[in-house]
Enzyme design. Structure first.
Site: not given
Lengths: 321, 321
Positions: A133, A186
């Site tokens: 991630e 994001t």
């Protein structure tokens, strides 16, 4: 255990933040999710050999790919030099707020561990998924990755050290998720956040986090609903999601217990008691999104308790000595 | 039901904040607590006729006294004009961080409701107790008053509207509270707080609130302990409590699950698993407080599940027509 040579796995999408629980709460859903195929090779290298469903947006370079990094970190940790080919089939929109990169990272870490004969417990795979991630996003959302890995509803009590707590959920709790096809990066959503927040708002927020957890654990649906209020993040982020207030209003009027942004959006989710209400809520949200002129995907399910699952596996051919 | 003419009640001390749960968590303990005697009179006035145990510090003026205001507000709400004499016996130190004013307010509201034949449910007495607290302190700590009134461990999920949630606690959870005889005024402790807090710290705090509630509800003692961390309030307030770090160290080494300031101090509390550990923790804390040259009071009990109780009651003489 028979050693595997290749495996195909599914890893679920996740809803993180869960209204009041910014950066600490998350849960898995049954669909969408990613499928990954990992095959052991003699190349000595980890390679991404194929990515589908990403419209060419994801990097094939293994050190930049969330699934690639998860596998690299896993092998490094075990001190194994092993060739692996990864084929990644994205089955959910990127940048949707549904934990797309977490699903890929978790699926990769889960798959390589299965291929190696599962020497690590599932919960111990989280650091590798988080490294994946971090490679993809610049930071690690444990709330997505932990939920995708462990299944169910999770509380990330602490990041340092990492402490993930499973929270039980009521039998009849259903989730509706809608993803409108609008782009909300994001990183931009992160930038909206303020570094300092009023203590008064923080107190309101931790009262609601406590209430949501108490409501989930005691199957108190009304308390779950009352606790689904976010006074810190949603007021900022919702302004970038077209039609947010209208979608919320439609969902609540259709009987949802509570509503919120999924991750950093633009997906939005609700909890409902019972599948019929969850379905009615889906239809009400769809109406609004349609009237705004957006295409969308909608998903209704329980909280997914399984996490990643094996779809198919192939045993290694035994070499005759 | 026979109408009462006078009643004597006990209302328990409380631990508010509970380390990570500033302004939202609280619980009652078996001792100390206040005793109140209320007697119906023909004067038509609410009067405080006696206060003991306060070293003359509390106001006898009924509109300035936490117990007096609770009774006034209760009668006003019911639209009753009734003379009441209140005798208040403080059995705990003022300004101790043990919810002294909440105990008096809760005891008064509970007692007058019993005298009136209990027309209101116990939980509906909270607003009157809070008005009493507001009179005494300038603001209302629902975390103290709600815990004193309802007993047990409470979460004040929301202040507006008031929403108090009972949280179950493990069978074998014990509390140790120590009150060193040092003065730390609540208002000064409030002033230490910052109006803005870092979002990062707020996230840590609500992760811990979630963890503490999950730990309590699932009887996970280790999780309770891990969650008892306060990164927002304790770092500021603990600096005004002499020997705070040493007392904490001694308590934790003696086996406490976790430690914190009770309310705004100077009392400090711990949770332990089992009465023996709670007693050992008490002795360890006493050693430190003694070595610092302070006198103190120490209390070991379970979480008090009863809240206020009737000690004695006297029936009204029936007038013959």
């Amino acid at each position: 255990m028979e050693k595997l040579s290749s495996i195909s796995v599914f890893a679920p999408a996740t809803v993180a933040n869960v209204t009041c629980g910014f950066d600490v709460l998350g849960f898995a859903i049954d669909a969408p999710g990613d499928t990954l195929e990992l095959t052991l090779t003699e190349t000595g290298e980890v390679r991404i050999t194929e990515i589908t469903g990403d419209e060419g947006k994801l990097p094939l370079a293994v050190e930049k790919n969330t699934a690639g990094v998860a596998v690299l970190e896993y092998l490094k940790h075990l001190g194994i030099k092993q060739g692996v080919d990864i084929r990644l089939h994205k089955q959910m929109p990127l940048g949707s707020g549904l934990g797309s990169s977490a699903a890929s990272a978790v699926g990769a870490a889960f798959a390589i561990n299965e291929l190696m004969g599962a020497p690590l417990e599932r919960k111990d795979l989280l650091p590798f998924a988080l490294e994946g991630e971090r490679a993809a996003c610049g930071f690690a959302h444990a709330d997505n990755a932990a939920a995708a890995l462990m299944g169910g509803f999770v509380l990330v009590r602490s990041y340092e050290p990492l402490d993930v707590v499973n929270i039980s959920v009521p039998e009849d709790l259903f989730v509706t998720v809608i993803h409108p096809d609008v782009e909300v990066p994001t990183k931009q959503m992160r930038k909206l956040l303020k570094e300092q927040v009023p203590l008064k708002d923080a107190v309101t927020q931790w009262g609601n986090v406590g209430g949501l957890i108490a409501g989930l654990m005691s199957s108190d649906y009304a308390l779950i609903g009352r606790s689904m209020e976010d006074v810190i993040v949603e007021p900022l982020r919702s302004t970038l999601i077209p039609g947010f207030q209208e979608v919320r209003k439609a969902a609540m009027e259709a009987g949802a217990l509570g509503f919120g942004i999924s991750g950093s959006g633009p997906s939005q989710f609700t909890f409902s008691q019972g599948p019929e209400t969850a379905q009615k809520v889906a239809e009400a949200m769809e109406e609004v999104i349609k009237s705004l002129g957006f295409t969308y995907q909608v998903y209704v399910s329980k909280v997914n308790m399984q996490g990643p699952t094996v779809l198919a596996a192939e045993a290694q051919q035994q070499s005759t000595v």
